[in-house]
Design a protein around this motif. Structure first.
Motif, short mmCIF file in Angstrom:
data_model
loop_
_atom_site.label_atom_id
_atom_site.label_comp_id
_atom_site.label_asym_id
_atom_site.label_seq_id
_atom_site.Cartn_x
_atom_site.Cartn_y
_atom_site.Cartn_z
N VAL A 82 1.00 -1.51 -0.68
CA VAL A 82 0.03 0.36 0.07
C VAL A 82 1.08 1.44 0.26
O VAL A 82 0.98 1.99 -0.52
CB VAL A 82 -1.11 0.01 1.18
N CYS A 83 1.96 1.52 0.83
CA CYS A 83 2.69 2.40 1.35
C CYS A 83 3.29 2.58 -0.62
O CYS A 83 3.66 3.65 -0.43
CB CYS A 83 4.41 1.89 2.13
N ARG A 84 4.01 1.44 -1.58
CA ARG A 84 4.93 2.18 -2.68
C ARG A 84 3.44 2.38 -3.32
O ARG A 84 3.49 3.83 -4.38
CB ARG A 84 5.13 0.98 -2.93
N ASP A 85 2.49 1.85 -3.45
CA ASP A 85 0.88 2.70 -4.45
C ASP A 85 0.68 3.80 -4.17
O ASP A 85 0.07 5.03 -4.82
CB ASP A 85 0.39 1.61 -4.15
N LEU A 86 0.95 4.00 -3.16
CA LEU A 86 0.05 5.53 -2.16
C LEU A 86 1.12 6.81 -2.76
O LEU A 86 0.77 7.76 -2.85
CB LEU A 86 0.08 5.47 -0.56
N GLU A 87 1.87 6.27 -3.04
CA GLU A 87 3.49 7.21 -2.78
C GLU A 87 2.83 8.05 -4.62
O GLU A 87 2.90 9.22 -4.74
CB GLU A 87 5.02 6.42 -3.35
N ALA A 88 2.39 7.07 -5.39
CA ALA A 88 1.96 7.68 -7.08
C ALA A 88 1.06 8.11 -6.40
O ALA A 88 0.66 9.37 -7.45
CB ALA A 88 1.95 6.29 -6.98
N ARG A 89 0.06 7.76 -5.54
CA ARG A 89 -0.99 8.80 -5.49
C ARG A 89 -0.98 10.17 -4.54
O ARG A 89 -2.09 10.60 -4.38
CB ARG A 89 -2.06 7.82 -4.90
N ARG A 90 0.56 10.45 -4.19
CA ARG A 90 0.62 11.30 -2.72
C ARG A 90 0.20 12.58 -3.51
O ARG A 90 -1.51 13.69 -2.55
CB ARG A 90 2.16 11.99 -2.45
N GLU A 91 -0.02 13.12 -4.71
CA GLU A 91 -0.66 14.61 -5.31
C GLU A 91 -1.61 14.19 -5.54
O GLU A 91 -2.71 15.56 -4.75
CB GLU A 91 0.17 15.07 -6.44
N ASP A 92 -2.35 13.84 -5.90
CA ASP A 92 -3.58 13.46 -6.30
C ASP A 92 -4.74 13.59 -4.65
O ASP A 92 -6.20 14.19 -4.62
CB ASP A 92 -3.91 12.04 -6.88
N LEU A 93 -4.32 12.24 -3.63
CA LEU A 93 -4.81 12.08 -2.51
C LEU A 93 -4.42 13.83 -1.28
O LEU A 93 -5.98 14.14 -1.33
CB LEU A 93 -4.17 11.60 -1.75
N ARG A 94 -3.54 14.13 -1.56
CA ARG A 94 -3.36 15.73 -1.21
C ARG A 94 -4.28 16.42 -1.96
O ARG A 94 -4.70 17.11 -0.68
CB ARG A 94 -1.93 16.37 -1.52
#
Lengths: 247, 463
Positions: A68-80
Motif C-alpha cells: 500500500v505504501c508503494r502504491d500511495l506514493e504514486a497517489r500522493r499529489e492526487d490525495l493531497r
C-alpha cells in the motif's frame, strides 16, 4: 443525491473488521433515501481520488502495508489535492499512520508516509491493546467514542492537526498526552476498531454530514432510530470502565 | 515412574474429583497443580506412550481432527489419551494424562495444541506425529498478525520427529515443509477441487478478500486454479512459480447434505476408502483427510480409519446435536470469520432450520476484540424468515451487526443470558425443526455447562 464512497485497498487493509465502517456509511445513507456508490480502490487502479465524496482506509499486516505504501506514493499529489478540496477521509490504525510524515522502526529507520497529517509514529516496545473510550468535541452529546485499540506504534501530533478526542480509558495516540486520533480539515485519523462507526452513529453522521454539506445538501433529513447502536455504545463504554453518565 | 510423577498424578486425580463434585469441568486447573508438583510430568508420562505421540495445531479444526484421529486409533484397538475439552495448552494436556491414567500406560497421546503453546508443549511431549490444519486470522488481540502465528508453529515443529502432515491446500501451511528438521517425513494432504462442491472457478484473490493472498517465498500475488473455501485451494505464484505441492493423501466429497458427507480418501500406496461422515461442510472434509493422513502415518489400517470416520458424531461443541422440547438443537462453535462463514452456509442451506441463536462473548479465550464480527457474512441470514436470537456479553454488538447486515429487525431479539436465549430460540422455532446455536468458545462452555446440569448433553471431559 448520490454519494461516492471509495474504500481504499479493501483487499489489503482489512485486518480488524474495519470494513464495518464502510457498511455503516452505506446503510445510513440508504436508510435516509440517499444513494451510495461503494468503489473498491486496489493497488494499481487508475482512480481519481478527487472524484469521491468520502474515502476510507483501514489497517493491514506489515506485508500488505508495504504494498500500500508503494502504491500511495504514486497517489500522493492526487490525495493531497482531494484533501485540500475537503473530500472526507477516515483512516483507521495502519491507514492513519500512513497519513503522517513517517513511521520510525525500532532500529531507527524511518518509513516515509504521505505527510498529509502533521504527525509521526514511532514503534513502541509493547502493543497497546484493549477496549477504549474517549470524548470528542467534534461530536454532539454525549460526545463519547468507543472502540478497541490494538497498535504498537505511538503517534505524536504536530501543530498542523488537532486530536480527534481526549482519552477517557485506554491509550490513545501514544499513551502519554491523552489525545486520540487526529483531525485536519475533513481528514480524520483514529486507532479505534470495533468496527468504529456502527456503534458510534454520531461520528458516522458527522462524516456523512460533511460529505453532504460539501455537495451543497443542507440537511440529512429526520434522525434515524439508533437505539440499538446506542445500547451497544453503552455496553462498550462499560467494558472500557467508563460510566455513561460521567462521560 | 518416579515418586514425584506418582505424587503429581495423585494430586491431579484428587483435584479433578473435587472439581467435578462441585460441578466444574476440571480441564485446566488440575493440570496447573500437576505441573507445579512435577514440572517434568508431561515428558515423563509421554515417554511411556507405546506407539504414537501426536500434536495437532492450526487455526480451525484442531478439536475435530484430534477427535477423528482418536477414533481411528481406537478403531485399531489402541488405548488413546486425548485432551478432549479443547483445553489445549500444557495444563490441559497434563490434566488429560492424569484423567485417563496415562501413568499406567497407553498406546497413543493425541494432543490438540494452541499455536502459541506448541513449542513449549512439543518440548515436553516429544511428538513423533504432527498435523497442521490451516492458518486463518483469529484472535489478533492475542497472537498479533498471522505471520507471527505461523512463526510460532514453525518453531514448535522443530521439535517433531517422525512425520508431519501438512495441509497442502493452505500455502502458509505447505510452506512449513521447507523448515522441518531433515529427518522428518512430510505428508501433504488436501481436497480434490472437482467434486468438493466448493468454488471451482479461477479466482482473483483480491476480489475474494482472502486471509492469505501473497506467496510466502517471494511476495507475489497468488492466482488460483480452483478454491475449496477461503484461501484453501490450488494456488500458484506467477512471480516465482511456487505452487501447491503434490499431495499424498487426497479427499473427495462424493455427496453432501445438511447432516453429513460421503467422502473418498486416496492414500499414496493406491489404497483408497469411502466413508460416511456424520458432520457437514468442506471444513470437516479437511479435518477428516488430515486425521486420515496422520492415522496412516501412525500405521493404522484402512478399515480402522473408516470405522473412526463413521463413528464420529461431532466433537465438543462442533455441530453437537441434542433434543429439546421436540426441536433438535445443534451446537456449533463459531470463533473466527472463516469458520463462522462455513457454519452460516450450512445453516442457510438447511431447509429444516427453525431458529438461530448467536452467542458472542469477549472473554480472554474468545478474543476481547470483536471487530471480526464485521468480517463474517451474516448477510447469509437475511434470506428466509427464521427468528434470530442474540446473546452473550456482546449481544448488543451482534444485534448491530445483524441490523447493518440488513436483517429485518422483527426477526431479531436480544436475550443476554445464554440459557434464556436458547429457550427463547426454541420457543420461536416450529416443532420438529432445527435450532442452530452459533457460539464463541466461552459462550459454548457456559451454555454447555447449564445443559450438562440438566442432563441434556454428555459431560464434556469425556469428549
Amino acid at each position: 443525491m448520490r454519494l461516492r464512497i471509495g474504500h481504499m485497498y479493501p483487499d489489503l487493509m482489512n485486518l480488524y473488521g474495519d470494513r464495518g465502517n464502510v457498511i455503516a456509511l452505506a446503510r445510513r445513507l440508504q436508510w435516509r433515501g440517499i444513494e451510495a456508490e461503494i468503489v473498491g480502490i486496489a493497488a494499481g487502479d487508475a482512480a481519481a481520488l478527487g472524484d469521491f465524496d468520502l474515502l476510507f482506509m483501514g489497517g493491514g499486516q506489515d506485508r500488505e502495508q508495504a504494498i500500500v505504501c508503494r502504491d500511495l506514493e504514486a497517489r500522493r499529489e492526487d490525495l493531497r489535492r482531494a484533501m485540500e478540496a475537503d473530500v472526507v477521509l477516515l483512516a483507521v490504525c495502519g491507514g492513519y499512520q500512513l497519513l503522517g510524515h513517517y513511521y520510525r522502526m525500532p532500529d531507527g529507520r524511518e518509513i516515509p508516509g504521505l505527510g498529509i497529517l502533521d504527525l509521526h509514529t514511532e514503534a513502541g516496545p509493547t502493543r497497546m491493546i484493549g477496549n477504549a473510550a474517549c470524548r470528542s468535541e467534534y461530536l454532539p452529546e454525549p460526545g463519547t467514542l468507543v472502540g478497541f485499540e490494538n497498535h504498537g506504534g505511538r503517534t505524536y501530533l504536530g501543530p498542523g492537526c488537532a486530536p480527534l478526542a481526549t482519552v477517557l480509558s485506554g491509550h490513545g495516540n501514544n499513551g502519554e498526552d491523552g489525545g486520540e486520533g487526529a483531525v485536519y480539515r475533513n481528514v480524520f485519523g483514529t486507532y479505534l476498531h470495533g468496527s468504529l462507526l456502527p456503534k458510534n452513529p454520531h461520528f458516522a453522521d458527522l462524516l456523512l454530514g460533511r460529505a453532504l454539506a460539501r455537495r451543497g445538501a443542507g440537511t440529512m433529513g429526520d434522525p434515524l432510530d439508533d437505539s440499538l447502536e446506542w445500547r451497544a455504545h453503552r455496553v462498550a463504554l462499560g467494558l472500557a470502565g467508563v460510566d455513561g453518565r460521567e462521560a | 515412574m518416579g515418586i514425584r510423577a506418582r505424587l503429581a498424578h495423585i494430586f491431579g486425580k484428587l483435584g479433578i474429583r473435587v472439581l467435578r463434585l462441585l460441578g466444574r469441568a476440571a480441564t485446566t486447573a488440575p493440570g496447573r497443580v500437576i505441573l507445579a508438583v512435577d514440572p517434568g510430568f508431561i515428558s515423563r508420562v509421554s515417554g511411556q506412550v507405546r506407539h504414537s505421540r501426536a500434536v495437532i495445531t492450526g487455526t480451525n479444526g484442531k478439536t475435530t481432527t484430534a477427535a477423528l484421529l482418536e477414533g481411528m486409533m481406537a478403531g485399531a484397538g489402541w488405548k488413546v489419551v486425548r485432551n478432549a475439552s479443547g483445553s489445549n495448552m500444557a495444563a490441559g494436556i497434563a490434566t488429560a494424562l492424569v484423567d485417563h491414567d496415562a501413568i499406567s500406560g497407553c498406546d497413543a497421546l493425541v494432543a490438540e495444541v494452541d499455536e502459541a503453546a506448541l513449542a513449549g508443549v512439543a518440548a515436553m511431549v516429544q511428538p513423533d506425529l504432527a498435523v497442521v490444519t490451516n492458518f486463518f486470522r483469529d484472535q489478533l488481540d492475542r497472537y498479533g498478525e498471522l505471520d507471527r502465528t505461523v512463526d510460532l508453529v514453525r518453531r514448535g515443529l522443530e521439535r517433531v520427529r517422525g512425520t508431519a502432515c501438512l495441509n497442502a491446500d493452505d500455502p502458509r501451511v505447505a510452506d512449513l515443509a521447507d523448515s522441518l528438521p531433515g529427518e522428518v517425513d512430510t505428508v501433504f494432504f488436501g481436497l480434490a477441487g472437482e467434486a468438493s462442491g466448493g468454488e471451482r472457478d479461477a479466482v482473483d484473490p483480491a476480489a475474494a478478500g482472502l486471509d492469505t493472498q501473497f506467496c510466502p517465498r517471494c511476495g507475489g500475488r497468488f492466482t488460483y486454479e480452483g478454491r475449496v473455501f477461503g484461501h484453501l485451494g490450488d494456488y500458484r505464484c506467477p512471480d516465482c512459480g511456487w505452487r501447491r505441492p503434490a499431495r499424498h493423501v487426497v479427499g473427495r466429497i462424493l455427496d453432501a447434505d445438511g447432516a453429513g458427507l460421503l467422502m473418498a480418501i486416496d492414500f499414496p500406496d493406491g489404497d483408497s476408502l469411502v466413508a460416511k461422515l456424520g458432520v457437514p461442510g468442506a471444513y470437516n472434509a479437511y479435518n477428516a483427510v488430515g486425521a486420515a493422513a496422520a492415522a496412516r502415518a501412525a500405521g493404522i489400517d484402512g478399515p480402522a480409519i473408516r470405522a473412526g470416520l463413521e463413528a464420529f458424531t461431532g466433537a465438543f461443541g462442533r455441530m453437537e446435536r441434542l433434543s429439546l422440547e421436540d426441536r433438535e438443537v445443534v451446537l456449533a462453535l463459531s470463533k473466527n470469520p472463516v469458520g463462522f462463514d462455513q457454519i452460516l452456509r450450512a445453516v442457510a442451506d438447511d431447509a429444516g432450520t427453525g431458529a438461530v441463536l448467536v452467542g458472542i462473548n469477549d472473554g480472554h479465550a474468545d478474543g476481547r476484540d470483536i471487530s471480526w464480527l464485521w468480517d463474517v457474512d451474516f448477510e447469509m441470514l437475511d434470506a428466509g424468515e427464521v427468528p434470530v436470537v442474540v446473546s452473550g456479553t456482546r449481544a448488543e454488538d451482534m444485534a448491530v451487526r445483524l441490523k447493518y447486515g440488513g436483517l429485518d429487525l422483527e426477526r431479531l431479539q436480544i436475550v443476554g443470558d445464554l440459557e434464556g436465549a436458547l429457550e427463547r430460540a426454541v420457543e420461536r422455532s416450529p416443532r420438529g425443526a432445527r435450532v442452530y446455536a452459533l457460539l464463541t468458545y466461552t459462550a459454548m462452555l457456559g451454555l454447555r455447562e447449564r445443559l450438562e446440569r440438566r442432563g441434556l448433553v454428555g459431560e464434556m471431559w469425556r469428549g
